[in-house]
Design an enzyme around this catalytic site. Sequence first.
Site, PDB file in Angstrom:
ATOM      1  N   LYS A  97       0.771  -1.144   0.050  1.00 20.02           N
ATOM      2  CA  LYS A  97       0.023   0.035   0.009  1.00 20.02           C
ATOM      3  C   LYS A  97       0.998   1.192  -0.048  1.00 20.02           C
ATOM      4  CE  LYS A  97      -4.515   0.456   2.235  1.00 20.02           C
ATOM      5  NZ  LYS A  97      -5.112   0.249   3.352  1.00 20.02           N
TER       6      LYS A  97
HETATM    7  O1  G3P Z   1      -9.580   1.278   4.221  1.00 17.89           O
HETATM    8  C1  G3P Z   1      -9.388   2.512   4.625  1.00 17.89           C
HETATM    9  C2  G3P Z   1      -9.709   2.488   6.268  1.00 17.89           C
HETATM   10  O2  G3P Z   1      -9.174   1.811   7.042  1.00 17.89           O
HETATM   11  C3  G3P Z   1      -9.991   3.893   6.518  1.00 17.89           C
HETATM   12  O3  G3P Z   1     -11.145   3.864   7.319  1.00 17.89           O
HETATM   13  O4  G3P Z   1     -12.827   4.837   9.085  1.00 17.89           O
HETATM   14  O5  G3P Z   1     -10.585   5.323   9.384  1.00 17.89           O
HETATM   15  O6  G3P Z   1     -11.730   6.438   7.275  1.00 17.89           O
HETATM   16  P1  G3P Z   1     -11.696   4.993   8.306  1.00 17.89           P
END
Ligand code: G3P
Length: 272
Positions: A97
Amino acid sequence: MKIFIDSADIDEIKLAFDWGIADGVTTNPSLLKAAVNRQIKAGKNLDIREYLKSILEIAGKTPVSLEVTETSAEGMLEQGERIYDMFHQASNNVNIKIPVNPAFQNEDTTHFDGIKVIKKLTEQGIPVNCTLIFSPEQALLAAKAGATFISPFAGRVDDDLRKNAGEEFQKSDYYPAEGREKNGKLLEDNGIVSGIDLVCKCVDIIELYGYKSEIIAASLRNTRQTREAALSGAHIATLPFGVIKDMLKHHKTYEGMKAFTADIVEEYANLK
Ligand code: G3P
């Protein structure tokens, strides 16, 4: 649509694969930190290399994203190659990533470092998941540089729109795909009216020009947003375990179960 589990928690990942609904795994440094802290709190000895190996084993042949923590082109390239070499032989399912742009602010000079590294890793046959996508333009450049996966962060777009409008909200609150008006004006970020709108536009660009990259709708926070991601044509949705569990729940399903179990006749239940 494929479903990846967005987690570094080995128990969650195992359950998702046991249930037969997971087609891959995505992690990031914050998810890994939470998982590591949980292990340490539970008094378990943690060998991070072994821990990651176990995740890769559970995932079988399906893709697992491991993110770099370096922020310069040289650092990300070296770390990406190292992580890939460490696990690739045994599992053959790692992708690296890379942030589309590792700069911290506009004045930084590292805006192109992510793109450079995507190209270099891809040329070596190392698949890349390009992360932190917040505009279709970023997605277009990631696709051109050869990213295997491209991850628009839907939930964080909605957060930004709500925050800029001075709204109070919970992370898991639903935000409409078609956007929302405030004082008669549609809330938007350079023409993007919601996280799902961003996902749709990324998908459209990939499809329109036949790029090989797959769009991963990421940062999804609730079931309705997941439905909209599926309808957007996203190739993949990466979901926190909580959202996966919520997808099965419905009050009418519970009601129906109660009614059916109340109507069971012994003759039928004992049918041999
Ligand atoms: O896939 C990306 C994710 O882990 C971020 O999620 O909820 O932290 O914006 P969030």
